[in-house]
Design an enzyme around this catalytic site. Structure first.
Site, PDB file in Angstrom:
ATOM      1  N   PRO A 186       0.701  -1.297   0.033  1.00 42.19           N
ATOM      2  CA  PRO A 186      -0.015   0.119   0.188  1.00 42.19           C
ATOM      3  C   PRO A 186       0.921   1.299   0.002  1.00 42.19           C
ATOM      4  O   PRO A 186       0.564   2.493  -0.235  1.00 42.19           O
ATOM      5  CB  PRO A 186      -0.989  -0.167   1.250  1.00 42.19           C
ATOM      6  CG  PRO A 186      -0.189  -1.261   2.110  1.00 42.19           C
ATOM      7  CD  PRO A 186       0.693  -2.304   1.234  1.00 42.19           C
ATOM      8  N   GLU A 215       2.653  -8.281   8.980  1.00 42.31           N
ATOM      9  CA  GLU A 215       2.735  -6.809   9.166  1.00 42.31           C
ATOM     10  C   GLU A 215       3.448  -6.025   8.017  1.00 42.31           C
ATOM     11  O   GLU A 215       3.259  -4.957   7.901  1.00 42.31           O
ATOM     12  CB  GLU A 215       3.157  -6.592  10.727  1.00 42.31           C
ATOM     13  CG  GLU A 215       2.126  -6.881  11.689  1.00 42.31           C
ATOM     14  CD  GLU A 215       0.526  -6.312  11.329  1.00 42.31           C
ATOM     15  OE1 GLU A 215       0.431  -4.896  11.577  1.00 42.31           O
ATOM     16  OE2 GLU A 215      -0.302  -7.072  11.262  1.00 42.31           O
ATOM     17  N   ASP A 250     -10.868   1.246 -24.174  1.00 41.43           N
ATOM     18  CA  ASP A 250     -11.297   1.067 -22.970  1.00 41.43           C
ATOM     19  C   ASP A 250     -10.957   2.406 -22.132  1.00 41.43           C
ATOM     20  O   ASP A 250     -10.566   3.331 -22.549  1.00 41.43           O
ATOM     21  CB  ASP A 250      -9.938   0.266 -22.335  1.00 41.43           C
ATOM     22  CG  ASP A 250     -10.020  -1.179 -22.563  1.00 41.43           C
ATOM     23  OD1 ASP A 250     -10.932  -1.657 -23.067  1.00 41.43           O
ATOM     24  OD2 ASP A 250      -8.795  -1.648 -22.492  1.00 41.43           O
ATOM     25  N   ARG A 298      -3.929  -8.120 -20.641  1.00 38.54           N
ATOM     26  CA  ARG A 298      -4.729  -7.822 -21.635  1.00 38.54           C
ATOM     27  C   ARG A 298      -4.220  -6.833 -22.627  1.00 38.54           C
ATOM     28  O   ARG A 298      -4.761  -6.535 -23.719  1.00 38.54           O
ATOM     29  CB  ARG A 298      -5.897  -7.507 -21.195  1.00 38.54           C
ATOM     30  CG  ARG A 298      -6.177  -6.375 -20.436  1.00 38.54           C
ATOM     31  CD  ARG A 298      -7.585  -6.309 -19.582  1.00 38.54           C
ATOM     32  NE  ARG A 298      -8.591  -5.740 -20.699  1.00 38.54           N
ATOM     33  CZ  ARG A 298      -8.655  -4.862 -21.101  1.00 38.54           C
ATOM     34  NH1 ARG A 298      -7.739  -3.716 -21.156  1.00 38.54           N
ATOM     35  NH2 ARG A 298      -9.761  -4.445 -21.994  1.00 38.54           N
TER      36      ARG A 298
HETATM   37  N1  ADE Z   1      -0.672  -5.298  -0.005  1.00 40.20           N
HETATM   38  C1  ADE Z   1      -1.687  -4.837   0.928  1.00 40.20           C
HETATM   39  N2  ADE Z   1      -2.284  -3.715   0.322  1.00 40.20           N
HETATM   40  C2  ADE Z   1      -2.030  -3.579  -0.817  1.00 40.20           C
HETATM   41  C3  ADE Z   1      -2.509  -2.624  -1.761  1.00 40.20           C
HETATM   42  N3  ADE Z   1      -3.415  -1.846  -1.353  1.00 40.20           N
HETATM   43  N4  ADE Z   1      -1.936  -2.408  -3.013  1.00 40.20           N
HETATM   44  C4  ADE Z   1      -0.687  -3.326  -3.222  1.00 40.20           C
HETATM   45  N5  ADE Z   1      -0.222  -4.477  -2.247  1.00 40.20           N
HETATM   46  C5  ADE Z   1      -1.019  -4.420  -1.155  1.00 40.20           C
END
Ligand code: ADE
Length: 251
Positions: free
Chosen positions: A88, A115, A168, A153
């Site tokens: 994230p 974690e 697209d 794709r």
């Molecule tokens: N791992 C956990 N959450 C994630 C996300 N939002 N994007 C990519 N990998 C992740």
């Protein structure tokens, strides 16, 4: 194109990569997916892949040694392809990033769990970090599938219509126009008559206008960066000109 995916849960990939367009792309050779279980490179008798964080606190951290061993034994030392960590904290994934990756012959995707991952993996092994959105998943596996799908794709000879990716949503910076198929009337709801007119010039104009209208309603932020013609701008000005009046609805 070849993907090497490093994960603690290789089995979650199969139901998705064995079917439909991805399954066919693998059968045709346009796409190769190699799944690697990081646990196979753990060296102790319990095949440990995680440990408690230095400094305390909750949760477990993925250990550096099995990840380095896995990636370097498959890709060489140093790795002979980009190593992308799904996290994230990565750069936001988009159609543009998908196009960038689709140009590469080989990419490694590293899926985190627990974690987090020992920071030395990020500093000394990983070459890029990607996030699929501002939310936290339990691991990188779903994110890796999202990246794999969006890139596949775009590869040559994967979609039946080779021009499809150019039309697209997001390809042109706009959302795509609505689609209809038979029957022409369903529960009294009619297909827009222009689509039955056989006039391809008119149909193309209607689709473009729907695409502009839809983008204006749903994602006005995209319009600023979209590639717009003078005709597009005139259409948008017309929509916006009735000062104070509500925009025409999409339906
Ligand atoms: N791992 C956990 N959450 C994630 C996300 N939002 N994007 C990519 N990998 C992740």
């Amino acid at each position: 194109m070849r993907f090497d995916i490093f994960t603690l849960f290789p089995e979650v990939f199969h139901p998705y990569i064995d079917v439909s367009i991805i399954g066919r792309a693998r059968k045709s050779g346009a796409l190769e997916v190699h799944l690697h279980n990081i646990r196979d490179w753990a060296t102790d008798k319990h095949r440990t892949v995680d440990d408690e964080p230095y400094g305390g606190g909750g949760g477990m951290v993925m250990k550096a040694e099995p990840i380095f061993a896995a990636v370097e034994s498959v890709l060489g030392r140093p790795p002979q392809a980009p190593v992308i960590l799904l996290t994230p904290q990565g750069r936001p994934f988009s159609q543009k990033v998908a196009r960038e990756l689709a140009e590469l012959p080989r990419v490694a995707l590293l899926c985190g769990r627990y974690e987090g991952i020992d920071e030395r993996v990020r500093q000394h092994l990983v070459t890029d970090e990607i996030s699929i959105g501002d939310y936290v998943l339990t691991g990188g596996e779903l994110a890796a599938l999202v990246v794999l799908d969006a890139v596949t794709r775009l590869l040559p000879n994967v979609l039946g219509d080779p021009d499809a990716p150019d039309k697209d949503s997001h390809a042109t910076g706009l959302l795509e126009h609505p689609h209809y198929t038979r029957p022409a009337v369903f529960r009294g709801w009619e297909v827009p008559p222009v689509l039955l007119s056989g006039d391809h010039g008119k149909i193309a104009r209607w689709r473009r206008e729907q695409s502009l209208l839809r983008t204006l309603h749903r994602r006005p932020d995209l319009l600023a960066k979209a590639q717009l013609t003078e005709e597009d701008r005139a259409f948008l000005r017309k929509l916006l000109s009735e000062d104070g009046e509500a925009l025409p609805s999409e339906d």
